[in-house]
Design an enzyme around this catalytic site. Structure first.
Site, PDB file in Angstrom:
ATOM      1  N   LEU A  18     -59.551 102.350  73.990  1.00  0.00           N
ATOM      2  CA  LEU A  18     -59.417 103.681  74.582  1.00  0.00           C
ATOM      3  C   LEU A  18     -60.342 103.778  75.778  1.00  0.00           C
ATOM      4  O   LEU A  18     -61.515 103.432  75.680  1.00  0.00           O
ATOM      5  CB  LEU A  18     -59.796 104.758  73.572  1.00  0.00           C
ATOM      6  CG  LEU A  18     -59.018 104.805  72.265  1.00  0.00           C
ATOM      7  CD1 LEU A  18     -59.594 105.891  71.358  1.00  0.00           C
ATOM      8  CD2 LEU A  18     -57.543 105.054  72.532  1.00  0.00           C
ATOM      9  N   GLU A  19     -59.820 104.279  76.882  1.00  0.00           N
ATOM     10  CA  GLU A  19     -60.646 104.435  78.078  1.00  0.00           C
ATOM     11  C   GLU A  19     -60.502 105.847  78.611  1.00  0.00           C
ATOM     12  O   GLU A  19     -59.394 106.368  78.775  1.00  0.00           O
ATOM     13  CB  GLU A  19     -60.233 103.434  79.158  1.00  0.00           C
ATOM     14  CG  GLU A  19     -61.108 103.503  80.387  1.00  0.00           C
ATOM     15  CD  GLU A  19     -60.863 102.382  81.385  1.00  0.00           C
ATOM     16  OE1 GLU A  19     -61.501 102.426  82.443  1.00  0.00           O
ATOM     17  OE2 GLU A  19     -60.063 101.479  81.104  1.00  0.00           O
TER      18      GLU A  19
END
Length: 102
Positions: A18-19
């Site tokens: 996840l970014e």
């Protein structure tokens, strides 16, 4: 995003990255999945952290993302900066609230 992460897990993903997602969402996804959830700007509630080496060593030019912390500050050399990063992640000191997306 949670449904997408679950779908990835269901088709065999070994890990989810996840970014730049809100801290609460990162923590919720990590809680609901059985595979490791790794974050870069996803808050302290995920299973692990990634930070680009250039960001750790403060050699990225231009605008820096809000989740970046300069680990060279106060370090004598690159190795010490990397050790400081590892220690900060392990202790839970990094990422702090200012390194995430509310």
């Amino acid at each position: 995003m949670l449904n997408d992460a679950k779908a990835l897990q269901a088709v065999g993903a070994d890990i989810v990255l996840l970014e730049c997602v809100p801290n609460d969402l990162g923590a919720r996804i990590a809680k609901e999945l059985h595979v490791p959830v790794i974050g870069i700007g996803a808050g302290p509630g995920v299973d692990g952290q990634i930070l680009v080496l250039y960001d750790i060593l403060d050699i990225t030019t231009g605008r820096k993302p809000r989740f970046v912390r300069n680990f060279m500050e106060g370090a004598a050399n690159n190795q010490e900066a990397l050790q400081r990063y590892v220690a900060a992640v392990k202790s839970g000191e990094y990422p702090a609230p200012q390194h995430g997306f509310g």
